[in-house]
Design a protein around this motif. Structure first.
Motif, PDB file in Angstrom:
ATOM      1  N   PHE A 197      13.406 -15.683   6.328  1.00 59.63           N
ATOM      2  CA  PHE A 197      12.595 -14.458   6.263  1.00 59.63           C
ATOM      3  C   PHE A 197      13.448 -13.240   6.574  1.00 59.63           C
ATOM      4  N   ASP A 198      13.121 -12.140   5.904  1.00 59.70           N
ATOM      5  CA  ASP A 198      13.908 -10.919   6.068  1.00 59.70           C
ATOM      6  C   ASP A 198      13.493 -10.114   7.296  1.00 59.70           C
ATOM      7  N   TYR A 199      12.275 -10.353   7.794  1.00 57.39           N
ATOM      8  CA  TYR A 199      11.752  -9.486   8.845  1.00 57.39           C
ATOM      9  C   TYR A 199      11.251 -10.303  10.031  1.00 57.39           C
ATOM     10  N   THR A 200      11.293  -9.695  11.200  1.00 55.64           N
ATOM     11  CA  THR A 200      10.774 -10.349  12.399  1.00 55.64           C
ATOM     12  C   THR A 200       9.821  -9.407  13.128  1.00 55.64           C
ATOM     13  N   VAL A 201       8.914 -10.030  13.891  1.00 58.83           N
ATOM     14  CA  VAL A 201       8.093  -9.260  14.823  1.00 58.83           C
ATOM     15  C   VAL A 201       9.027  -8.797  15.933  1.00 58.83           C
ATOM     16  N   HIS A 202       8.918  -7.539  16.308  1.00 54.76           N
ATOM     17  CA  HIS A 202       9.855  -6.961  17.266  1.00 54.76           C
ATOM     18  C   HIS A 202       9.053  -6.267  18.365  1.00 54.76           C
ATOM     19  N   ASP A 203       9.206  -6.743  19.606  1.00 54.64           N
ATOM     20  CA  ASP A 203       8.461  -6.146  20.731  1.00 54.64           C
ATOM     21  C   ASP A 203       6.960  -6.071  20.450  1.00 54.64           C
ATOM     22  N   ASP A 204       6.414  -7.110  19.872  1.00 62.61           N
ATOM     23  CA  ASP A 204       4.971  -7.183  19.552  1.00 62.61           C
ATOM     24  C   ASP A 204       4.535  -6.194  18.466  1.00 62.61           C
ATOM     25  N   TYR A 205       5.502  -5.687  17.715  1.00 66.55           N
ATOM     26  CA  TYR A 205       5.179  -4.789  16.595  1.00 66.55           C
ATOM     27  C   TYR A 205       5.784  -5.324  15.295  1.00 66.55           C
ATOM     28  N   VAL A 206       5.157  -4.954  14.179  1.00 62.99           N
ATOM     29  CA  VAL A 206       5.825  -5.107  12.886  1.00 62.99           C
ATOM     30  C   VAL A 206       6.154  -3.703  12.382  1.00 62.99           C
ATOM     31  N   ASP A 207       7.334  -3.567  11.798  1.00 60.29           N
ATOM     32  CA  ASP A 207       7.767  -2.279  11.259  1.00 60.29           C
ATOM     33  C   ASP A 207       7.691  -2.363   9.726  1.00 60.29           C
ATOM     34  N   LEU A 208       6.710  -1.659   9.174  1.00 64.95           N
ATOM     35  CA  LEU A 208       6.468  -1.759   7.730  1.00 64.95           C
ATOM     36  C   LEU A 208       7.382  -0.858   6.893  1.00 64.95           C
ATOM     37  N   GLU A 209       8.180  -0.010   7.552  1.00 63.45           N
ATOM     38  CA  GLU A 209       8.945   0.986   6.788  1.00 63.45           C
ATOM     39  C   GLU A 209       9.844   0.378   5.703  1.00 63.45           C
ATOM     40  N   PRO A 210      10.726  -0.594   6.041  1.00 64.36           N
ATOM     41  CA  PRO A 210      11.604  -1.105   4.975  1.00 64.36           C
ATOM     42  C   PRO A 210      10.840  -1.810   3.864  1.00 64.36           C
ATOM     43  N   VAL A 211       9.743  -2.467   4.227  1.00 64.07           N
ATOM     44  CA  VAL A 211       8.934  -3.184   3.232  1.00 64.07           C
ATOM     45  C   VAL A 211       8.287  -2.183   2.272  1.00 64.07           C
ATOM     46  N   VAL A 212       7.715  -1.131   2.859  1.00 68.93           N
ATOM     47  CA  VAL A 212       7.040  -0.115   2.052  1.00 68.93           C
ATOM     48  C   VAL A 212       8.046   0.630   1.178  1.00 68.93           C
ATOM     49  N   ARG A 213       9.178   0.989   1.757  1.00 68.63           N
ATOM     50  CA  ARG A 213      10.202   1.705   0.977  1.00 68.63           C
ATOM     51  C   ARG A 213      10.663   0.867  -0.205  1.00 68.63           C
ATOM     52  N   ASP A 214      10.976  -0.403   0.044  1.00 66.15           N
ATOM     53  CA  ASP A 214      11.463  -1.265  -1.042  1.00 66.15           C
ATOM     54  C   ASP A 214      10.410  -1.397  -2.136  1.00 66.15           C
ATOM     55  N   ALA A 215       9.166  -1.604  -1.737  1.00 71.00           N
ATOM     56  CA  ALA A 215       8.096  -1.795  -2.729  1.00 71.00           C
ATOM     57  C   ALA A 215       7.935  -0.532  -3.576  1.00 71.00           C
ATOM     58  N   VAL A 216       7.953   0.626  -2.915  1.00 74.24           N
ATOM     59  CA  VAL A 216       7.765   1.886  -3.657  1.00 74.24           C
ATOM     60  C   VAL A 216       8.970   2.158  -4.559  1.00 74.24           C
ATOM     61  N   VAL A 217      10.175   2.006  -4.029  1.00 74.75           N
ATOM     62  CA  VAL A 217      11.378   2.322  -4.817  1.00 74.75           C
ATOM     63  C   VAL A 217      11.454   1.435  -6.059  1.00 74.75           C
ATOM     64  N   LEU A 218      11.097   0.153  -5.903  1.00 70.88           N
ATOM     65  CA  LEU A 218      11.138  -0.755  -7.052  1.00 70.88           C
ATOM     66  C   LEU A 218      10.132  -0.360  -8.130  1.00 70.88           C
ATOM     67  N   SER A 219       9.084   0.350  -7.731  1.00 73.88           N
ATOM     68  CA  SER A 219       8.039   0.710  -8.700  1.00 73.88           C
ATOM     69  C   SER A 219       8.312   2.046  -9.382  1.00 73.88           C
ATOM     70  N   LEU A 220       9.345   2.769  -8.926  1.00 76.14           N
ATOM     71  CA  LEU A 220       9.595   4.108  -9.488  1.00 76.14           C
ATOM     72  C   LEU A 220      10.233   4.017 -10.867  1.00 76.14           C
ATOM     73  N   PRO A 221       9.853   4.912 -11.785  1.00 72.70           N
ATOM     74  CA  PRO A 221      10.503   4.920 -13.100  1.00 72.70           C
ATOM     75  C   PRO A 221      11.920   5.503 -12.985  1.00 72.70           C
ATOM     76  N   PHE A 222      12.824   4.998 -13.843  1.00 73.22           N
ATOM     77  CA  PHE A 222      14.168   5.565 -13.892  1.00 73.22           C
ATOM     78  C   PHE A 222      14.227   6.742 -14.848  1.00 73.22           C
ATOM     79  N   GLN A 223      13.217   6.848 -15.727  1.00 73.92           N
ATOM     80  CA  GLN A 223      13.157   7.935 -16.704  1.00 73.92           C
ATOM     81  C   GLN A 223      11.777   8.581 -16.622  1.00 73.92           C
TER      82      GLN A 223
END
Ligand SMILES: [Zn+2]
Ligand SMILES: [Zn+2]
Length: 184
Positions: free
Chosen positions: A103-129
């Motif tokens: 797995f790429d992500y771990t629970v950290h100090d009883d939190y999940v950090d959604l930032e990298p997941v959200v960024r990757d999902a959004v960036v992959l969906s962006l058009p190049f043109q």
């Protein structure tokens, strides 16, 4: 281990941890602290981003399923006006309780950090043109006006690229003619 720095993307999950079968929904309204995207379009710093999540407790960790709504801003690659595209993208990731190569992500100090997941999902969906609309006609190659704003726009001088091509052929023909003349 360093402590997690809380951000608008971090979600507490202590109430779900090690309680397989427990589930909870959580929505986040994020004012994007740091913009992201590709070379031509992206989510701007300070823009609004909405995340709906479902958090499920599993034996190995917390499974986070979610949907992101954001607005990506950039320029039309044809006519260069500003464009704002609504982005809707889904994601699902397991945040493991302990470091695990699977797995790429771990629970950290009883939190999940959604930032990298959200960024990757959004960036992959962006058009190049990105385009302002599918049938954008771009700019006039002679004077640069936006053709959608100027229906019927044309110039006295030949503007059609086919004319330019013919003009080039004329030049070639002239050369051919002179070659023939020389041979005769
Ligand atoms: Zn355009
Ligand atoms: Zn023009």
């Amino acid at each position: 281990m360093s402590h997690l720095i809380q951000t608008p993307y971090t979600v507490p999950v202590f109430d779900l941890m090690h309680r397989p079968g427990e589930m909870r929904e959580k929505s986040l309204d994020v004012v994007v602290p740091e913009g992201f995207g590709n070379a031509v379009i992206g989510v701007r710093t300070g823009s609004a981003l909405h995340i709906d999540t479902r958090l499920e407790s599993l034996h190995d960790g917390i499974l986070v399923s979610g949907r992101v709504d954001a607005t990506a801003e950039g320029e039309c690659v044809r006519c260069l006006i500003d464009v704002a595209l609504p982005i809707e993208v889904e994601f699902q990731e397991l945040f493991a309780y302990s470091f695990d190569e699977a797995f790429d992500y771990t629970v950290h100090d009883d939190y999940v950090d959604l930032e990298p997941v959200v960024r990757d999902a959004v960036v992959l969906s962006l058009p190049f043109q990105p385009v302002c609309q599918e049938d954008c006609l771009g700019l006039c190659p002679q004077c640069g006006v936006r053709l959608l704003d100027n229906p019927g726009h044309e110039h006295e001088a030949p503007v059609d690229p086919r004319w330019a091509a013919l003009a080039g052929l004329d030049g070639l023909n002239d050369d051919t003619e002179s070659d023939k003349t020389e041979k005769r």
